[in-house]
Design a protein around this motif. Structure first.
Motif, PDB file in Angstrom:
ATOM      1  N   UNK A  10       2.289   0.201   1.470  1.00 25.25           N
ATOM      2  CA  UNK A  10       3.181   1.210   0.876  1.00 25.25           C
ATOM      3  C   UNK A  10       4.561   1.147   1.537  1.00 25.25           C
ATOM      4  N   UNK A  11       4.602   1.020   2.873  1.00 22.88           N
ATOM      5  CA  UNK A  11       5.891   0.913   3.564  1.00 22.88           C
ATOM      6  C   UNK A  11       6.621  -0.355   3.131  1.00 22.88           C
ATOM      7  N   UNK A  12       5.882  -1.463   2.998  1.00 20.63           N
ATOM      8  CA  UNK A  12       6.483  -2.721   2.555  1.00 20.63           C
ATOM      9  C   UNK A  12       7.087  -2.579   1.166  1.00 20.63           C
ATOM     10  N   UNK A  13       6.335  -1.972   0.279  1.00 22.13           N
ATOM     11  CA  UNK A  13       6.813  -1.777  -1.104  1.00 22.13           C
ATOM     12  C   UNK A  13       8.075  -0.923  -1.136  1.00 22.13           C
ATOM     13  N   UNK A  14       8.072   0.193  -0.411  1.00 19.67           N
ATOM     14  CA  UNK A  14       9.218   1.099  -0.442  1.00 19.67           C
ATOM     15  C   UNK A  14      10.422   0.514   0.292  1.00 19.67           C
ATOM     16  N   UNK A  15      10.169  -0.286   1.337  1.00 19.11           N
ATOM     17  CA  UNK A  15      11.300  -0.919   2.027  1.00 19.11           C
ATOM     18  C   UNK A  15      12.013  -1.894   1.106  1.00 19.11           C
ATOM     19  N   UNK A  16      11.258  -2.684   0.374  1.00 16.82           N
ATOM     20  CA  UNK A  16      11.867  -3.636  -0.559  1.00 16.82           C
ATOM     21  C   UNK A  16      12.565  -2.901  -1.703  1.00 16.82           C
ATOM     22  N   UNK A  17      11.943  -1.802  -2.174  1.00 11.84           N
ATOM     23  CA  UNK A  17      12.571  -1.036  -3.249  1.00 11.84           C
ATOM     24  C   UNK A  17      13.897  -0.430  -2.800  1.00 11.84           C
ATOM     25  N   UNK A  18      13.998  -0.121  -1.499  1.00 10.09           N
ATOM     26  CA  UNK A  18      15.247   0.441  -0.967  1.00 10.09           C
ATOM     27  C   UNK A  18      16.260  -0.640  -0.626  1.00 10.09           C
ATOM     28  N   UNK A  20      16.039  -2.926   1.836  1.00 14.01           N
ATOM     29  CA  UNK A  20      16.187  -3.029   3.284  1.00 14.01           C
ATOM     30  C   UNK A  20      15.343  -4.186   3.815  1.00 14.01           C
ATOM     31  N   UNK A  21      15.881  -4.877   4.798  1.00 16.19           N
ATOM     32  CA  UNK A  21      15.102  -5.874   5.531  1.00 16.19           C
ATOM     33  C   UNK A  21      14.373  -5.177   6.666  1.00 16.19           C
ATOM     34  N   UNK A  22      13.418  -5.885   7.269  1.00 16.79           N
ATOM     35  CA  UNK A  22      12.709  -5.295   8.414  1.00 16.79           C
ATOM     36  C   UNK A  22      13.683  -4.960   9.537  1.00 16.79           C
ATOM     37  N   UNK A  23      14.647  -5.823   9.731  1.00 14.13           N
ATOM     38  CA  UNK A  23      15.622  -5.602  10.802  1.00 14.13           C
ATOM     39  C   UNK A  23      16.484  -4.385  10.508  1.00 14.13           C
ATOM     40  N   UNK A  24      16.930  -4.245   9.219  1.00 16.06           N
ATOM     41  CA  UNK A  24      17.779  -3.096   8.857  1.00 16.06           C
ATOM     42  C   UNK A  24      17.012  -1.789   9.014  1.00 16.06           C
ATOM     43  N   UNK A  25      15.750  -1.781   8.598  1.00 12.83           N
ATOM     44  CA  UNK A  25      14.941  -0.571   8.748  1.00 12.83           C
ATOM     45  C   UNK A  25      14.728  -0.249  10.222  1.00 12.83           C
ATOM     46  N   UNK A  26      14.463  -1.291  11.022  1.00 17.43           N
ATOM     47  CA  UNK A  26      14.265  -1.078  12.456  1.00 17.43           C
ATOM     48  C   UNK A  26      15.512  -0.504  13.107  1.00 17.43           C
ATOM     49  N   UNK A  27      16.694  -0.984  12.699  1.00 18.92           N
ATOM     50  CA  UNK A  27      17.941  -0.475  13.269  1.00 18.92           C
ATOM     51  C   UNK A  27      18.154   0.997  12.919  1.00 18.92           C
ATOM     52  N   UNK A  52       9.981  11.759   9.790  1.00 16.95           N
ATOM     53  CA  UNK A  52      11.094  12.308   9.004  1.00 16.95           C
ATOM     54  C   UNK A  52      12.166  11.257   8.764  1.00 16.95           C
ATOM     55  N   UNK A  53      12.534  10.510   9.803  1.00 15.22           N
ATOM     56  CA  UNK A  53      13.562   9.471   9.656  1.00 15.22           C
ATOM     57  C   UNK A  53      13.084   8.352   8.739  1.00 15.22           C
ATOM     58  N   UNK A  54      11.798   7.991   8.829  1.00 17.28           N
ATOM     59  CA  UNK A  54      11.250   6.940   7.984  1.00 17.28           C
ATOM     60  C   UNK A  54      11.254   7.367   6.513  1.00 17.28           C
ATOM     61  N   UNK A  55      10.945   8.642   6.257  1.00 20.07           N
ATOM     62  CA  UNK A  55      10.971   9.158   4.880  1.00 20.07           C
ATOM     63  C   UNK A  55      12.378   9.097   4.312  1.00 20.07           C
ATOM     64  N   UNK A  56      13.371   9.455   5.104  1.00 21.48           N
ATOM     65  CA  UNK A  56      14.762   9.413   4.643  1.00 21.48           C
ATOM     66  C   UNK A  56      15.194   7.983   4.351  1.00 21.48           C
ATOM     67  N   UNK A  57      14.780   7.058   5.191  1.00 22.19           N
ATOM     68  CA  UNK A  57      15.174   5.659   4.998  1.00 22.19           C
ATOM     69  C   UNK A  57      14.524   5.053   3.760  1.00 22.19           C
TER      70      UNK A  57
END
Length: 345
Positions: A10-18, A20-27, A52-57
């Motif tokens: 689910x995190x992978x799916x939403x990160x790609x939909x947003x 974002x790369x793994x590095x950008x999300x980590x930053x 909370x921060x992960x939900x916003x991202x």
């Protein structure tokens, strides 16, 4: 929380939909890139402080993140809410443009013609009344009724004041006070019960809301009667006395009916039929009684002729019919209430 594999997908799916790369999300989350990779591979969960921060991202709610699924119902509600807010903002801007379209020409014409800004200020005051009903409820979040009442009431008083200042040489120079009392009576008789009912104040006096409303209305009625007679061209003490007696009779009837409903243990149905009976009596003898009190003439019982429904007898005939029907209904209500009383014993 969902199993780690489902959660990671689910995190992978939403990160790609947003986007974002793994590095950008980590930053954004101030964590290492391998930590994000472990989440997506289902090897570990994010720290609770990052939720909370992960939900916003990722652009998801906390409920969606914890269940690793999209809450379509909630998203639809949020979508409708955003649409509603857009409609409200559009509506507000349209009303503001309409206000400007009405005010700007009157301002320019007033200056161009040399007639002053009297029309402009009258228009402005009138638009403030409209603004009070159309825009104020959308601008405030709490105590909307109170804001609408005081803004509209103040705007109407302002309009009357502007008209009074503009027409200082009017023939009826005392109309201003009469208008103030009349407007106040209309506004308070309608809004005061609602204002007291929704008031957040806690005071022993507010436990008697009905008495407060009746007292305010009675005072305004007497002010209208007194000042109306004082400003009349044919002022004399007899007219004032007669009008006060008539006002006293009417307010006494109103207070009596109020006490009947509020302080007696009679059923609401019976009180309503008694009120109808009083209305029938007033319809029958009201005109004659008013003429006797105001002009001091001898009271004459109106003629009743159920075969004649012209203007001369229509009020009397209607009054008699109302009285007969109300009397029958009063007997019916009394029998009904007595039966109920006996059944409870």
């Amino acid at each position: 929380m969902e199993p780690k594999e489902t959660f990671g997908k689910y995190i992978l799916q939403k990160r790609k939909a947003a986007g974002l790369s793994q590095k950008a999300l980590a930053n954004q989350l101030f964590v290492s890139e391998p930590a994000v990779s472990k989440w997506e591979r289902g090897l570990s969960y994010p720290d609770i402080t990052l939720v909370t921060s992960l939900c916003e991202a990722l652009g998801v709610s906390e409920h969606e993140l914890l269940t690793a699924s999209d809450d379509m119902h909630q998203r639809e509600i949020e979508k409708q809410s955003r649409g509603y807010l857009r409609i409200i903002r559009t509506y507000s801007w349209i009303t503001y443009l309409c206000y400007a379209a009405a005010l700007i020409p009157t301002f320019i014409v007033g200056l161009a013609t040399g007639n002053g800004l009297s029309v402009f200020f009258i228009t402005l005051s009138a638009l403030l009344i409209v603004f009070s009903f159309l825009n104020v409820p959308m601008l405030v979040k709490h105590q909307r009724l109170h804001w609408v009442f005081w803004c509209s009431y103040g705007s109407l008083i302002l309009l009357l004041s502007v008209c009074r200042l503009v027409h200082v040489e009017a023939d009826y120079e005392h109309w201003y006070l009469m208008a103030i009392f009349g407007v106040s009576l209309g506004f308070f008789s309608i809004f005061l019960p609602l204002l007291l009912h929704t008031s957040a104040l806690e005071h022993p006096v507010l436990h008697h809301k009905g008495l407060i409303c009746m007292a305010v209305d009675t005072i305004l009625i007497y002010l209208l009667v007194i000042f109306g007679n004082l400003f009349a061209d044919n002022l004399n003490s007899e007219n004032l006395r007669g009008c006060l007696l008539l006002a006293l009779l009417c307010t006494a009837i109103a207070w009596g009916l109020f006490a009947l409903f509020r302080y007696t243990k009679l059923s609401t149905l019976l009180c309503s039929f008694i009120t109808a009976e009083v209305c029938g009596i007033l319809t029958l003898v009201g005109n004659s009684l008013a003429d006797t009190l105001i002009n001091g003439s001898r009271f004459i019982l109106p003629e009743i002729n159920l075969t004649n429904w012209t203007d001369e007898c229509i009020n009397q005939n209607l009054g008699v019919l109302i009285m007969i029907c109300a009397a029958v209904l009063i007997v019916f209500a009394l029998v009904r209430d007595i039966r109920k009383y006996l059944q409870t014993k």
